[in-house]
Design a protein around this motif. Structure first.
Motif, PDB file in Angstrom:
ATOM      1  N   GLN A   1     -33.833  -5.450  54.758  1.00 25.88           N
ATOM      2  CA  GLN A   1     -33.643  -6.819  54.313  1.00 25.88           C
ATOM      3  C   GLN A   1     -34.715  -7.710  54.932  1.00 25.88           C
ATOM      4  O   GLN A   1     -34.983  -7.641  56.110  1.00 25.88           O
ATOM      5  N   VAL A   2     -35.305  -8.551  54.109  1.00 22.94           N
ATOM      6  CA  VAL A   2     -36.365  -9.440  54.572  1.00 22.94           C
ATOM      7  C   VAL A   2     -35.756 -10.737  55.074  1.00 22.94           C
ATOM      8  O   VAL A   2     -34.877 -11.321  54.422  1.00 22.94           O
ATOM      9  N   GLN A   3     -36.224 -11.188  56.212  1.00 26.81           N
ATOM     10  CA  GLN A   3     -35.782 -12.462  56.768  1.00 26.81           C
ATOM     11  C   GLN A   3     -36.984 -13.278  57.202  1.00 26.81           C
ATOM     12  O   GLN A   3     -37.991 -12.718  57.655  1.00 26.81           O
ATOM     13  N   LEU A   4     -36.858 -14.594  57.068  1.00 28.78           N
ATOM     14  CA  LEU A   4     -37.872 -15.522  57.559  1.00 28.78           C
ATOM     15  C   LEU A   4     -37.259 -16.330  58.686  1.00 28.78           C
ATOM     16  O   LEU A   4     -36.186 -16.921  58.504  1.00 28.78           O
ATOM     17  N   VAL A   5     -37.943 -16.382  59.811  1.00 26.56           N
ATOM     18  CA  VAL A   5     -37.437 -17.120  60.963  1.00 26.56           C
ATOM     19  C   VAL A   5     -38.472 -18.160  61.373  1.00 26.56           C
ATOM     20  O   VAL A   5     -39.614 -17.821  61.702  1.00 26.56           O
ATOM     21  N   GLU A   6     -38.039 -19.428  61.313  1.00 30.72           N
ATOM     22  CA  GLU A   6     -38.933 -20.534  61.663  1.00 30.72           C
ATOM     23  C   GLU A   6     -38.717 -20.961  63.107  1.00 30.72           C
ATOM     24  O   GLU A   6     -37.627 -20.806  63.657  1.00 30.72           O
ATOM     25  N   SER A   7     -39.741 -21.565  63.683  1.00 32.12           N
ATOM     26  CA  SER A   7     -39.631 -22.138  65.022  1.00 32.12           C
ATOM     27  C   SER A   7     -40.658 -23.250  65.152  1.00 32.12           C
ATOM     28  O   SER A   7     -41.598 -23.334  64.355  1.00 32.12           O
ATOM     29  N   TYR A 109     -38.437 -15.435  49.260  1.00 30.57           N
ATOM     30  CA  TYR A 109     -37.491 -15.642  50.345  1.00 30.57           C
ATOM     31  C   TYR A 109     -37.726 -17.008  50.983  1.00 30.57           C
ATOM     32  O   TYR A 109     -38.852 -17.524  50.999  1.00 30.57           O
ATOM     33  N   TRP A 110     -36.642 -17.542  51.562  1.00 28.36           N
ATOM     34  CA  TRP A 110     -36.678 -18.832  52.255  1.00 28.36           C
ATOM     35  C   TRP A 110     -36.128 -18.673  53.665  1.00 28.36           C
ATOM     36  O   TRP A 110     -35.218 -17.874  53.908  1.00 28.36           O
ATOM     37  N   GLY A 111     -36.681 -19.466  54.569  1.00 33.11           N
ATOM     38  CA  GLY A 111     -36.122 -19.546  55.903  1.00 33.11           C
ATOM     39  C   GLY A 111     -34.951 -20.514  55.931  1.00 33.11           C
ATOM     40  O   GLY A 111     -34.638 -21.163  54.936  1.00 33.11           O
ATOM     41  N   GLN A 112     -34.320 -20.616  57.104  1.00 37.07           N
ATOM     42  CA  GLN A 112     -33.154 -21.469  57.263  1.00 37.07           C
ATOM     43  C   GLN A 112     -33.535 -22.933  57.424  1.00 37.07           C
ATOM     44  O   GLN A 112     -32.692 -23.814  57.227  1.00 37.07           O
ATOM     45  N   GLY A 113     -34.755 -23.199  57.799  1.00 37.54           N
ATOM     46  CA  GLY A 113     -35.199 -24.571  57.973  1.00 37.54           C
ATOM     47  C   GLY A 113     -35.251 -24.967  59.442  1.00 37.54           C
ATOM     48  O   GLY A 113     -34.450 -24.488  60.250  1.00 37.54           O
TER      49      GLY A 113
END
Length: 120
Positions: A1-7, A109-113
């Motif tokens: 599963q692909v995930q995007l994690v922002e920081s 895909y989108w990150g959580q923001g």
């Protein structure tokens, strides 16, 4: 599963700088384009900047000359350097990965923001 994690979001005074990062994880063979979008309260989500796998960039007029998008394809990571920040840049910033080739599919895909707040 692909995930995007922002920081990298946070609170900064007008005129200040912030650097956002977004890392895509999972089984990824390639990503066509990555980018940043933002959504302010009561407004629609809007494009901030995008960068293709070939390095071509596109910016919203409102951020040209102040923001710089970059990408490390070896790490599936995209960055947004934001300088000369203005109160109107306050928004939730979302990372996007377009045309992600993973097992069995090509999808977006989108990150959580991440919240960016610029005080005057």
């Amino acid at each position: 599963q692909v995930q995007l994690v922002e920081s990298g979001g946070g609170l900064v005074q007008a005129g200040g700088s912030l650097r956002l990062s977004c890392a895509a994880s999972g089984i990824i063979f390639s990503i066509n384009a990555m980018g940043w979008y933002r959504q302010a309260p009561g407004k629609q989500r809007e494009l901030v900047a995008t960068i293709t796998s070939g390095g071509s960039t596109n910016y919203a007029d409102s951020v040209k000359g102040r923001f710089t998008i970059s990408r490390d394809s070896t790490k599936n990571t995209v960055y947004l350097q934001m300088n000369s920040l203005k109160p109107e840049d306050t928004a939730v910033y979302y990372c996007n990965a377009d045309g992600v080739w993973t097992i069995g599919r090509v999808a977006d895909y989108w990150g959580q923001g991440t919240q960016v707040t610029v005080s005057s």
